[in-house]
Design a protein around this motif. Structure first.
Motif, mmCIF file in Angstrom:
data_model
loop_
_atom_site.group_PDB
_atom_site.id
_atom_site.type_symbol
_atom_site.label_atom_id
_atom_site.label_comp_id
_atom_site.label_asym_id
_atom_site.label_seq_id
_atom_site.Cartn_x
_atom_site.Cartn_y
_atom_site.Cartn_z
ATOM 1 N N GLY A 26 0.781 -1.217 0.000
ATOM 2 C CA GLY A 26 0.000 0.000 0.000
ATOM 3 C C GLY A 26 0.814 1.269 0.000
ATOM 4 N N ARG A 27 2.117 1.136 -0.202
ATOM 5 C CA ARG A 27 2.963 2.310 -0.240
ATOM 6 C C ARG A 27 2.825 3.021 -1.580
ATOM 7 N NH1 ARG A 27 3.960 3.732 4.394
ATOM 8 N NH2 ARG A 27 6.156 4.360 4.227
ATOM 9 N N LYS A 28 2.916 4.322 -1.571
ATOM 10 C CA LYS A 28 2.890 5.125 -2.790
ATOM 11 C C LYS A 28 4.331 5.224 -3.293
ATOM 12 C CE LYS A 28 1.467 9.648 -4.611
ATOM 13 N NZ LYS A 28 0.988 11.019 -4.247
ATOM 14 N N VAL A 29 4.591 4.599 -4.454
ATOM 15 C CA VAL A 29 5.976 4.378 -4.909
ATOM 16 C C VAL A 29 6.223 5.036 -6.262
ATOM 17 C CG1 VAL A 29 7.743 2.653 -5.420
ATOM 18 C CG2 VAL A 29 5.985 2.157 -3.697
ATOM 19 N N LEU A 30 7.378 5.678 -6.372
ATOM 20 C CA LEU A 30 7.857 6.246 -7.634
ATOM 21 C C LEU A 30 9.244 5.707 -7.929
ATOM 22 C CD1 LEU A 30 7.785 8.384 -9.994
ATOM 23 C CD2 LEU A 30 8.838 9.982 -8.350
ATOM 24 N N ILE A 31 9.453 5.223 -9.170
ATOM 25 C CA ILE A 31 10.787 4.833 -9.630
ATOM 26 C C ILE A 31 11.286 5.892 -10.606
ATOM 27 C CG2 ILE A 31 12.189 3.101 -10.794
ATOM 28 C CD1 ILE A 31 10.173 1.002 -10.111
ATOM 29 N N LEU A 32 12.509 6.347 -10.388
ATOM 30 C CA LEU A 32 13.170 7.289 -11.295
ATOM 31 C C LEU A 32 14.350 6.596 -11.947
ATOM 32 C CD1 LEU A 32 13.304 10.416 -8.923
ATOM 33 C CD2 LEU A 32 11.545 9.871 -10.635
ATOM 34 N N ASP A 33 14.470 6.737 -13.275
ATOM 35 C CA ASP A 33 15.587 6.105 -13.986
ATOM 36 C C ASP A 33 16.013 6.992 -15.148
ATOM 37 O OD1 ASP A 33 16.741 2.982 -14.103
ATOM 38 O OD2 ASP A 33 16.981 4.129 -15.951
ATOM 39 N N HIS A 34 17.334 7.070 -15.367
ATOM 40 C CA HIS A 34 17.847 7.937 -16.425
ATOM 41 C C HIS A 34 17.736 7.321 -17.816
ATOM 42 C CE1 HIS A 34 21.258 5.273 -15.756
ATOM 43 N NE2 HIS A 34 21.756 5.661 -16.907
ATOM 44 N N ALA A 35 17.535 6.012 -17.900
ATOM 45 C CA ALA A 35 17.461 5.331 -19.198
ATOM 46 C C ALA A 35 16.099 5.566 -19.859
ATOM 47 C CB ALA A 35 17.701 3.838 -19.028
ATOM 48 N N GLU A 36 16.018 5.250 -21.143
ATOM 49 C CA GLU A 36 14.779 5.463 -21.879
ATOM 50 C C GLU A 36 13.745 4.377 -21.605
ATOM 51 O OE1 GLU A 36 17.379 2.986 -24.583
ATOM 52 O OE2 GLU A 36 17.649 4.706 -23.249
ATOM 53 N N ARG A 37 14.202 3.244 -21.037
ATOM 54 C CA ARG A 37 13.250 2.190 -20.666
ATOM 55 C C ARG A 37 13.776 1.428 -19.468
ATOM 56 N NH1 ARG A 37 12.817 -2.732 -24.898
ATOM 57 N NH2 ARG A 37 11.351 -3.331 -23.258
ATOM 58 N N ALA A 38 12.878 0.765 -18.765
ATOM 59 C CA ALA A 38 13.248 0.011 -17.563
ATOM 60 C C ALA A 38 13.905 -1.318 -17.943
ATOM 61 C CB ALA A 38 12.002 -0.251 -16.717
ATOM 62 N N GLY A 39 14.724 -1.822 -17.021
ATOM 63 C CA GLY A 39 15.217 -3.197 -17.095
ATOM 64 C C GLY A 39 16.122 -3.539 -18.253
ATOM 65 N N LYS A 40 16.978 -2.617 -18.675
ATOM 66 C CA LYS A 40 17.826 -2.896 -19.847
ATOM 67 C C LYS A 40 18.791 -4.053 -19.606
ATOM 68 C CE LYS A 40 19.192 0.480 -22.529
ATOM 69 N NZ LYS A 40 19.813 1.747 -23.009
ATOM 70 N N LYS A 41 19.300 -4.162 -18.376
ATOM 71 C CA LYS A 41 20.233 -5.258 -18.091
ATOM 72 C C LYS A 41 19.503 -6.599 -18.001
ATOM 73 C CE LYS A 41 24.527 -5.918 -15.553
ATOM 74 N NZ LYS A 41 25.389 -5.430 -14.445
ATOM 75 N N ILE A 42 18.243 -6.571 -17.558
ATOM 76 C CA ILE A 42 17.445 -7.801 -17.562
ATOM 77 C C ILE A 42 17.306 -8.325 -18.993
ATOM 78 C CG2 ILE A 42 15.145 -8.789 -17.122
ATOM 79 C CD1 ILE A 42 14.824 -6.728 -14.874
ATOM 80 N N LEU A 43 17.103 -7.422 -19.918
ATOM 81 C CA LEU A 43 16.836 -7.808 -21.313
ATOM 82 C C LEU A 43 18.015 -8.520 -21.969
ATOM 83 C CD1 LEU A 43 14.900 -4.651 -22.552
ATOM 84 C CD2 LEU A 43 13.958 -6.892 -21.966
ATOM 85 N N ILE A 44 19.245 -8.194 -21.550
ATOM 86 C CA ILE A 44 20.407 -8.852 -22.165
ATOM 87 C C ILE A 44 20.911 -10.035 -21.336
ATOM 88 C CG2 ILE A 44 21.114 -6.742 -23.346
ATOM 89 C CD1 ILE A 44 23.298 -6.410 -21.239
ATOM 90 N N SER A 45 20.278 -10.278 -20.205
ATOM 91 C CA SER A 45 20.703 -11.389 -19.350
ATOM 92 C C SER A 45 20.542 -12.729 -20.064
ATOM 93 C CB SER A 45 19.868 -11.403 -18.067
ATOM 94 O OG SER A 45 19.993 -12.623 -17.382
ATOM 95 N N GLY A 46 21.525 -13.588 -19.845
ATOM 96 C CA GLY A 46 21.447 -14.939 -20.404
ATOM 97 C C GLY A 46 21.376 -14.960 -21.908
ATOM 98 N N GLY A 47 22.060 -14.015 -22.552
ATOM 99 C CA GLY A 47 22.035 -13.967 -24.008
ATOM 100 C C GLY A 47 20.664 -13.651 -24.564
ATOM 101 N N GLY A 48 19.845 -12.958 -23.767
ATOM 102 C CA GLY A 48 18.493 -12.599 -24.200
ATOM 103 C C GLY A 48 17.425 -13.559 -23.738
#
Length: 391
Positions: A26-48
């Motif tokens: 129930g917390r009011k949460v904001l994520i701030l990130d300098h990249a153009e999209r979230a999770g860029k390192k997740i996307l390249i993990s394990g060769g994609g």
């Protein structure tokens, strides 16, 4: 100014997990990130395909100045907990060698499930956001290139220095230093090793050859694939050992870990006495490797012409190849950053900074580095979840 219960800096694996967990409370949460999209390192993990965790999770698979720090988080949110989340979202996956779990599809499925959980929990994500300044008072004031935000809890999930081409920076360490936290020495982790000048001359043309090998350094050993590159050695076994290597250290490599070459040569002397040794060893490795090793360190002749002393010496050059790397390929290709925010300055239960109430550090920015094989993403899930329970 806009008010939030929690502001998280960093929309990577740890930040998203923390956000969804806090949002579910129930917390009011904001994520701030300098990249153009979230999770860029997740996307390249394990060769994609995203190596999202490992079945054989153990604290011994992590490196830290305090080896006990990771135990609490890993026990409170384990690999089985994340597997349950994956199954909840009907993401199909497979087990590969050494307990590594990968998506049958691609990494987008893992990112999507995290984003969906954040959406359900009411988490707001703001990309292309640059943090200008952070001030502490009764709450934290986060000044950005667009707006200013106030939060009771501030979570730093900015990652480390590895892979700057996808946006990695040292910003999280700068925040830690601003608030008086100690930083353990940082080095590229899970990274290829580079040859010395002489070794480069001898082996650079073997680039592309991959073999199964045992690699040893500083009391650790890993048995996986080794890959020759134009600049040195890579492959899973080398990436693993790089976490234990320090400049000046020697690395020992067994090129024939399943074979007793001394006994094998003696058998060849009876069964194939006229064959040249380089061709016989070439059947076990590759012809290029076998020929190069004998060119550099021994003489080649028909196998029946070797005496016992020579056989032992030949076996030694293949079973105990010694190199002293000149360095690593650096953060550009390193999968993780070894070192980071000192765990002595954080609570192992909540990840809150001991000196600053309401300030949390999670994920790769913390001095906890996992082995290759899903361990670092699991650390992100575990640390993010645990902090999310308390922010």
């Amino acid at each position: 100014m806009k008010n939030y219960d929690v502001v998280i800096i960093g929309a990577g694996a740890a930040g998203l997990m923390c956000a969804m967990t806090a949002g579910q409370r129930g917390r009011k949460v904001l994520i701030l990130d300098h990249a153009e999209r979230a999770g860029k390192k997740i996307l390249i993990s394990g060769g994609g395909s995203c190596n999202f965790t490992n079945l054989y999770l153990d604290s011994d698979h992590y490196i830290s100045a305090n080896p006990h720090f990771c135990k609490s988080a890993l026990s409170r949110f384990s690999q089985h907990d994340f597997i349950s989340l994956v199954e909840k979202h009907n993401v199909s996956f497979q087990q590969r060698q050494l307990g590594q779990l990968f998506c049958n599809g691609n990494s987008v499925e893992i990112l999507d499930l995290l984003l969906e959980e954040c959406r359900i929990s009411g988490v707001k994500i703001l990309n292309r956001c640059t943090i200008k300044k952070i001030e502490e008072g009764n709450c934290f004031t986060i000044m950005t290139n667009s707006e200013n935000y106030i939060a009771k809890s501030l979570v730093i999930a900015t990652g480390g220095l590895s892979m700057p081409t996808i946006g990695a920076t040292g910003f999280g360490y700068e925040i830690a230093e601003q608030f008086g936290l100690n930083i353990q020495s940082r080095e590229p982790g899970l990274v290829p090793l580079t040859f010395s000048k002489d070794d480069l001359k001898n082996f650079s043309d073997l680039s592309g050859i991959s073999i199964d090998a045992d690699v040893f350094c500083n009391g650790q050993s890993f048995r996986e694939a080794l890959l020759f590159t134009h600049r040195g050695v890579s492959g899973p076994a080398v990436l693993q050992i790089s976490n234990y290597w320090q400049p000046g250290d020697e690395v020992i490599i067994n090129l024939l870990p399943d074979i007793n070459l001394t006994e094998t040569i003696k058998q060849w002397q009876k069964q194939r006495p006229k064959m040249e040794l380089k061709n016989l060893i070439g059947e076990l490795l590759t012809r290029r490797l076998a020929h190069r090793w004998l060119e550099l360190w021994y003489h080649n002749k028909p196998v029946n012409q070797y005496n016992e002393k020579e056989i032992n010496e030949v076996a030694d050059i293949f079973h105990v190849w010694r190199i002293r790397p000149s360095g690593t390929e650096g953060y550009k290709v390193a999968e993780v950053t070894r070192g980071g925010v000192d765990t002595d300055d954080l609570s192992s239960k909540t990840f809150e900074a001991r000196k600053t109430k309401g300030l949390y550090f999670i994920g790769e920015v913390v001095d906890v580095t996992g082995w290759l094989g899903g361990y670092n993403l699991q650390w992100a899930w575990s640390s993010g979840y645990c902090a999310g329970q308390f922010v």
